[in-house]
Design a protein around this motif. Structure first.
Motif, PDB file in Angstrom:
ATOM      1  N   HIS A 193       1.364  -1.446  -0.140  1.00 61.78           N
ATOM      2  CA  HIS A 193      -0.327   0.141  -0.172  1.00 61.78           C
ATOM      3  C   HIS A 193       0.995   0.790   0.212  1.00 61.78           C
ATOM      4  O   HIS A 193       1.576   1.427   0.120  1.00 61.78           O
ATOM      5  N   ALA A 194       0.341   2.591  -0.693  1.00 63.24           N
ATOM      6  CA  ALA A 194       1.169   3.792  -0.995  1.00 63.24           C
ATOM      7  C   ALA A 194       1.638   4.015   0.661  1.00 63.24           C
ATOM      8  O   ALA A 194       2.419   4.544   0.529  1.00 63.24           O
ATOM      9  N   VAL A 195       1.086   3.748   1.668  1.00 59.22           N
ATOM     10  CA  VAL A 195       1.642   4.735   3.031  1.00 59.22           C
ATOM     11  C   VAL A 195       2.802   3.300   3.462  1.00 59.22           C
ATOM     12  O   VAL A 195       3.292   4.639   4.134  1.00 59.22           O
ATOM     13  N   ALA A 196       3.192   1.778   3.301  1.00 57.14           N
ATOM     14  CA  ALA A 196       3.876   1.960   3.716  1.00 57.14           C
ATOM     15  C   ALA A 196       5.412   1.871   2.617  1.00 57.14           C
ATOM     16  O   ALA A 196       5.885   1.553   3.612  1.00 57.14           O
ATOM     17  N   LYS A 197       5.011   2.362   1.536  1.00 58.37           N
ATOM     18  CA  LYS A 197       6.038   2.523   0.749  1.00 58.37           C
ATOM     19  C   LYS A 197       7.417   2.968   1.580  1.00 58.37           C
ATOM     20  O   LYS A 197       8.821   2.627   1.232  1.00 58.37           O
ATOM     21  N   PRO A 198       7.431   4.056   2.913  1.00 60.57           N
ATOM     22  CA  PRO A 198       8.450   4.801   3.259  1.00 60.57           C
ATOM     23  C   PRO A 198       9.339   3.605   4.088  1.00 60.57           C
ATOM     24  O   PRO A 198      10.328   3.762   4.363  1.00 60.57           O
ATOM     25  N   ALA A 199       8.893   2.849   4.360  1.00 60.67           N
ATOM     26  CA  ALA A 199       9.361   1.807   5.022  1.00 60.67           C
ATOM     27  C   ALA A 199       9.562  -0.239   3.953  1.00 60.67           C
ATOM     28  O   ALA A 199      10.076  -0.718   4.824  1.00 60.67           O
ATOM     29  N   ILE A 200      10.342   0.266   2.497  1.00 58.40           N
ATOM     30  CA  ILE A 200      10.347  -0.497   2.422  1.00 58.40           C
ATOM     31  C   ILE A 200      11.669  -1.011   2.646  1.00 58.40           C
ATOM     32  O   ILE A 200      11.945  -2.085   2.915  1.00 58.40           O
ATOM     33  N   ASP A 201      12.469  -0.404   3.356  1.00 57.59           N
ATOM     34  CA  ASP A 201      14.386  -0.433   3.270  1.00 57.59           C
ATOM     35  C   ASP A 201      14.144  -1.647   4.955  1.00 57.59           C
ATOM     36  O   ASP A 201      14.091  -3.009   4.732  1.00 57.59           O
ATOM     37  N   THR A 202      13.460  -1.384   6.011  1.00 56.01           N
ATOM     38  CA  THR A 202      12.347  -2.382   7.043  1.00 56.01           C
ATOM     39  C   THR A 202      12.408  -4.239   6.431  1.00 56.01           C
ATOM     40  O   THR A 202      12.599  -4.927   7.276  1.00 56.01           O
ATOM     41  N   LEU A 203      10.729  -3.625   5.123  1.00 58.43           N
ATOM     42  CA  LEU A 203      10.818  -4.648   4.742  1.00 58.43           C
ATOM     43  C   LEU A 203      11.507  -6.175   4.414  1.00 58.43           C
ATOM     44  O   LEU A 203      11.289  -6.782   4.090  1.00 58.43           O
ATOM     45  N   ARG A 204      12.238  -5.216   3.089  1.00 59.24           N
ATOM     46  CA  ARG A 204      13.000  -5.715   2.758  1.00 59.24           C
ATOM     47  C   ARG A 204      13.926  -6.173   3.551  1.00 59.24           C
ATOM     48  O   ARG A 204      14.682  -7.955   3.151  1.00 59.24           O
ATOM     49  N   ARG A 205      15.015  -5.701   4.560  1.00 53.70           N
ATOM     50  CA  ARG A 205      15.349  -6.774   5.361  1.00 53.70           C
ATOM     51  C   ARG A 205      14.323  -8.099   6.699  1.00 53.70           C
ATOM     52  O   ARG A 205      15.155  -9.388   6.650  1.00 53.70           O
ATOM     53  N   LEU A 206      13.012  -8.199   6.406  1.00 48.50           N
ATOM     54  CA  LEU A 206      12.750  -9.593   7.359  1.00 48.50           C
ATOM     55  C   LEU A 206      12.849  -9.762   6.026  1.00 48.50           C
ATOM     56  O   LEU A 206      12.458 -11.421   6.775  1.00 48.50           O
ATOM     57  N   ARG A 207      12.482 -10.201   5.011  1.00 54.00           N
ATOM     58  CA  ARG A 207      12.410 -10.669   4.376  1.00 54.00           C
ATOM     59  C   ARG A 207      13.586 -11.712   4.251  1.00 54.00           C
ATOM     60  O   ARG A 207      13.524 -12.597   3.710  1.00 54.00           O
ATOM     61  N   ILE A 208      14.826 -10.730   4.460  1.00 51.51           N
ATOM     62  CA  ILE A 208      15.845 -11.549   4.464  1.00 51.51           C
ATOM     63  C   ILE A 208      16.331 -13.050   5.200  1.00 51.51           C
ATOM     64  O   ILE A 208      16.555 -14.102   5.682  1.00 51.51           O
ATOM     65  N   VAL A 209      15.197 -12.436   6.600  1.00 53.72           N
ATOM     66  CA  VAL A 209      15.736 -13.133   7.870  1.00 53.72           C
ATOM     67  C   VAL A 209      14.591 -14.645   7.771  1.00 53.72           C
ATOM     68  O   VAL A 209      13.605 -15.121   8.072  1.00 53.72           O
ATOM     69  N   GLN A 210      13.362 -14.447   6.265  1.00 53.35           N
ATOM     70  CA  GLN A 210      12.131 -14.886   6.078  1.00 53.35           C
ATOM     71  C   GLN A 210      11.531 -15.544   7.121  1.00 53.35           C
ATOM     72  O   GLN A 210      11.599 -16.408   8.048  1.00 53.35           O
ATOM     73  N   PRO A 211      10.405 -14.352   7.863  1.00 51.23           N
ATOM     74  CA  PRO A 211       9.758 -14.145   9.208  1.00 51.23           C
ATOM     75  C   PRO A 211       8.463 -15.115   9.724  1.00 51.23           C
ATOM     76  O   PRO A 211       7.939 -15.603   8.239  1.00 51.23           O
ATOM     77  N   LEU A 212       7.687 -15.592  10.084  1.00 53.59           N
ATOM     78  CA  LEU A 212       6.696 -15.843  10.233  1.00 53.59           C
ATOM     79  C   LEU A 212       5.531 -15.076  10.510  1.00 53.59           C
ATOM     80  O   LEU A 212       6.159 -13.611  11.152  1.00 53.59           O
ATOM     81  N   ILE A 213       4.520 -15.087   9.023  1.00 55.02           N
ATOM     82  CA  ILE A 213       3.892 -14.039   9.107  1.00 55.02           C
ATOM     83  C   ILE A 213       2.584 -14.031   9.568  1.00 55.02           C
ATOM     84  O   ILE A 213       2.295 -15.511   9.806  1.00 55.02           O
ATOM     85  N   GLU A 214       2.140 -13.134  10.845  1.00 56.21           N
ATOM     86  CA  GLU A 214       0.851 -14.035  11.072  1.00 56.21           C
ATOM     87  C   GLU A 214       1.276 -15.158  11.727  1.00 56.21           C
ATOM     88  O   GLU A 214      -0.087 -15.946  11.797  1.00 56.21           O
ATOM     89  N   ALA A 215       1.753 -15.260  12.897  1.00 57.98           N
ATOM     90  CA  ALA A 215       2.173 -16.354  13.675  1.00 57.98           C
ATOM     91  C   ALA A 215       0.935 -16.471  14.836  1.00 57.98           C
ATOM     92  O   ALA A 215       1.412 -15.704  15.957  1.00 57.98           O
ATOM     93  N   LYS A 216       0.620 -17.620  14.850  1.00 63.02           N
ATOM     94  CA  LYS A 216      -0.296 -18.501  15.580  1.00 63.02           C
ATOM     95  C   LYS A 216      -0.013 -18.024  17.570  1.00 63.02           C
ATOM     96  O   LYS A 216       0.294 -18.604  17.359  1.00 63.02           O
ATOM     97  N   MET A 217       0.075 -17.548  18.456  1.00 66.05           N
ATOM     98  CA  MET A 217      -0.037 -17.476  19.809  1.00 66.05           C
ATOM     99  C   MET A 217      -1.618 -18.199  20.728  1.00 66.05           C
ATOM    100  O   MET A 217      -2.703 -18.086  20.265  1.00 66.05           O
ATOM    101  N   GLU A 218      -1.214 -19.120  21.228  1.00 71.28           N
ATOM    102  CA  GLU A 218      -2.161 -19.971  22.390  1.00 71.28           C
ATOM    103  C   GLU A 218      -1.362 -19.693  23.733  1.00 71.28           C
ATOM    104  O   GLU A 218      -0.389 -21.085  23.842  1.00 71.28           O
ATOM    105  N   ARG A 219      -1.238 -19.497  24.175  1.00 67.27           N
ATOM    106  CA  ARG A 219      -1.089 -19.808  25.870  1.00 67.27           C
ATOM    107  C   ARG A 219      -2.606 -19.772  26.627  1.00 67.27           C
ATOM    108  O   ARG A 219      -3.338 -19.787  26.609  1.00 67.27           O
TER     109      ARG A 219
END
Length: 165
Positions: free
Chosen positions: A66-92
């Motif tokens: 989304h256009a609102v997120a484009k300023p964060a592209i560098d951070t998002l690219r770094r996140l792609r490098i570490v292959q994060p879990l997306i929408e990680a489910k948490m239950e305790r």
């Protein structure tokens, strides 16, 4: 009426937090009446969905954002490098038998630094606001129920090669 079996940080905040509304919580979570979505929440959802699609894409395609997120592209690219879990489910399970649930927008168990070096686990929770004055301060984040729950989840899931508890 519904039987209460689980609870989330947002439910607790709605019910108990100063400025929350226990009637709103009751009508939504126990009676089952839907809450209308505000335009600001719809924008936040659109930004969130674009970020998620971008991180899950095979190729680096900034057009997914989304256009609102484009300023964060560098951070998002770094996140792609570490292959994060997306929408990680948490239950305790809590001591009272209720299940504390949540979905962490991004959980990078190896973490990242500004230079892309793997460090501590990293939790990302997308937020949008029309005015930065409404954003939580660092001090508020330190005591925020949702952020503390997510930090705990990152802590218990973190890689532990030395076997140290």
């Amino acid at each position: 009426m519904k039987t209460l079996t689980h609870v989330s940080a947002s439910q607790i905040s709605t019910f108990h937090h100063p400025g929350g509304c226990n009637r709103k919580w009751f009508w939504n979570k126990i009676v089952g009446l839907p809450s209308p979505q505000h335009a600001s929440a719809a924008l936040g959802e659109a930004v969130h969905n674009g970020n998620e699609k971008y991180l899950e894409a095979v190729f680096d395609d900034a057009a997914l954002l989304h256009a609102v997120a484009k300023p964060a592209i560098d951070t998002l690219r770094r996140l792609r490098i570490v292959q994060p879990l997306i929408e990680a489910k948490m239950e305790r399970t809590l001591r009272n038998g209720l299940i504390f649930v949540g979905r962490i927008d991004v959980l990078a168990l190896g973490g990242f630094s500004p230079k892309g070096v793997v460090e501590e686990p990293t939790v990302v929770d997308w937020k949008t606001t029309s005015n930065i004055q409404y954003a939580l301060t660092e001090e508020q984040l330190r005591t925020d129920l949702q952020m503390n729950a997510y930090a705990y989840e990152a802590y218990v899931r973190r890689p532990n090669p030395e076997g140290i508890a």
